[in-house]
Enzyme design. Structure first.
Site, PDB file in Angstrom:
ATOM      1  CB  SER A 168      74.029  37.641 -15.580  1.00  9.81           C
ATOM      2  OG  SER A 168      73.754  38.240 -14.318  1.00  9.81           O
ATOM      3  CG  HIS A 169      75.445  43.612 -14.452  1.00 10.52           C
ATOM      4  ND1 HIS A 169      74.783  43.583 -15.646  1.00 10.52           N
ATOM      5  CD2 HIS A 169      75.914  44.877 -14.309  1.00 10.52           C
ATOM      6  CE1 HIS A 169      74.847  44.775 -16.195  1.00 10.52           C
ATOM      7  NE2 HIS A 169      75.533  45.582 -15.416  1.00 10.52           N
ATOM      8  CB  SER A 170      75.793  38.061 -10.828  1.00 10.80           C
ATOM      9  OG  SER A 170      76.087  36.866 -10.143  1.00 10.80           O
ATOM     10  N   GLY A 210      79.483  43.154 -13.060  1.00  4.85           N
ATOM     11  CA  GLY A 210      79.662  43.911 -14.301  1.00  4.85           C
ATOM     12  C   GLY A 210      79.610  42.938 -15.462  1.00  4.85           C
ATOM     13  CG  ASP A 270      72.032  41.215 -16.234  1.00  5.28           C
ATOM     14  OD1 ASP A 270      72.669  41.914 -17.036  1.00  5.28           O
ATOM     15  OD2 ASP A 270      72.496  40.842 -15.138  1.00  5.28           O
TER      16      ASP A 270
END
Lengths: 128, 247
Positions: free
Chosen positions: A8-10, A43, A67
């Site tokens: 995921s970006h997070s 990112g 994601d």
């Protein structure tokens, strides 16, 4: 056992999704988070994804949940650069991870069946 | 540029020039990206190229072949540039570096350029007209290849024509509606903004040209800035329906 990597970006989202999926998949589920860029900001990072895949792999292969956008590109690149047998699931990341974790914990699970389980999550309706 | 040591020196000089230019344009690239993206392109690229400068200083690059050095540049970008730019710029550089085995010649540089474009398109799945770096890269690679293989121009002249083509490609992205990347979520609101990835691609190429001028013979012809040159689409634009955005 087929492993899972959640990209995921997070960083928090990846860890949280792994927590939820691990609860469904039982204590022996192999689910590794790869969230955030190389500094842990928003990112994705090829190095983090490669590491998560390596940690999740015990020889039976790894299914990767992603994601969007760069998560997909970086996951593809990590797969090309690594040695593990990996499939990237085309699935919503949370629901796909849950389905995959449940399937992976079953005795007859294969890389193929875990990918299919993850991708079945695309059909879920949340209302009616 | 046959000598391996001179090639190594040229690559290191190019790295320094590109890193300095990206640092200089960091704020502008981020400004472009804040209009249609997530406002981190300048910072991302700057972080990446500063890491490249450190990597080529730290790693023992003495005796490295051109392809190994370019591969190191790509790998460092992958590890240090977040977002889609990491795999697009770094992954493509790393994978295309194989084409430079045996050194940089007119022939291997064309092969490198083609492989780089192919990797960007494979990874990003963008076609011409989607308002991405592909709109700049396609005319670059076609112009460079044609200038070398068909028009038999010296590599430096071919590169300068390719940089011109890149500049036109960058301008061509302005009126487009984004169909790829995070900008595609903005749909029509992306119209009127210059694509940040195409723009940073131009800066990188301009610095490669600047560096090549020191090492190669040939004429540098830049005409893209002339008002007499009309903006033309680099290739036919398919009017496809809006695709799904993927950052």
């Amino acid at each position: 056992m087929v492993g899972l990597a959640v990209v995921s970006h997070s960083e928090k989202a990846a860890e949280g999704i792994c927590d939820i999926a691990a609860q469904m998949g039982g204590s022996d589920a192999r689910i590794e988070p790869a969230g955030g860029d190389s500094d842990g900001g928003i990112g994705t990072s090829v190095d983090r994804i490669e590491a998560a895949i390596a940690d999740a792999d015990d020889g039976d292969g790894v299914v990767v949940l992603v994601d969007l956008g760069s998560a997909v590109m970086n996951a593809e690149l990590a797969v090309e650069m690594g040695d593990a047998t990996v499939r990237i699931a085309d699935a919503p990341i949370l629901e796909g991870a849950l389905n995959a974790a449940v399937e992976a914990s079953g005795s007859k699970a294969t890389l193929e069946s875990v990918v299919n389980a993850a991708e079945e999550a695309r059909e879920y309706r949340k209302l009616d | 540029m046959a000598d391996a040591e001179i090639q190594r020196e040229a690559i290191l000089a190019a790295v320094d020039n590109v890193a300095a230019r990206i640092a200089e344009e960091k704020a502008y690239l981020t400004e472009l990206d804040s209009a249609i993206g997530d406002a981190d392109h300048g910072a991302n690229m700057d972080r990446g190229f500063r890491a490249v400068v450190e990597a080529v200083e730290d790693d023992d690059t003495d005796g490295m072949e051109a392809d190994e050095l370019v591969k190191l540049v790509g790998k460092t970008i992958i590890s240090n540039v977040g977002g889609a730019a990491g795999p697009l710029y770094g992954g493509s550089t790393m994978l295309a570096s194989k084409e430079l085995e045996g050194g940089i010649t007119a022939e291997t540089s064309v092969a490198f350029a083609e492989a780089y474009l192919q990797k960007v398109q494979d990874r990003g799945k963008a076609e011409i007209g989607a308002k991405t770096m592909v709109d700049a890269l396609v005319p670059v690679v076609h112009t460079y290849k044609k200038s070398i293989e068909q028009d038999d121009l010296p590599p430096l002249t071919a590169l300068s024509k390719a940089v011109d083509a890149c500049e036109r490609g960058v301008r061509y992205t302005v009126p487009l509606r984004a169909r790829k990347g995070r900008a595609s979520y903005l749909d029509w609101r992306s119209v009127g903004h210059q694509d940040p990835g195409a723009t940073s691609t131009l800066y990188i190429l301009e610095e490669l040209l600047e560096t090549a001028e020191e090492y190669l013979d040939g004429e540098v012809v830049r005409d893209a800035r002339s008002p007499d040159v009309p903006d033309e689409p680099p290739e036919e634009v398919a009017d496809e329906p809006l695709g799904e955005g993927d950052e």
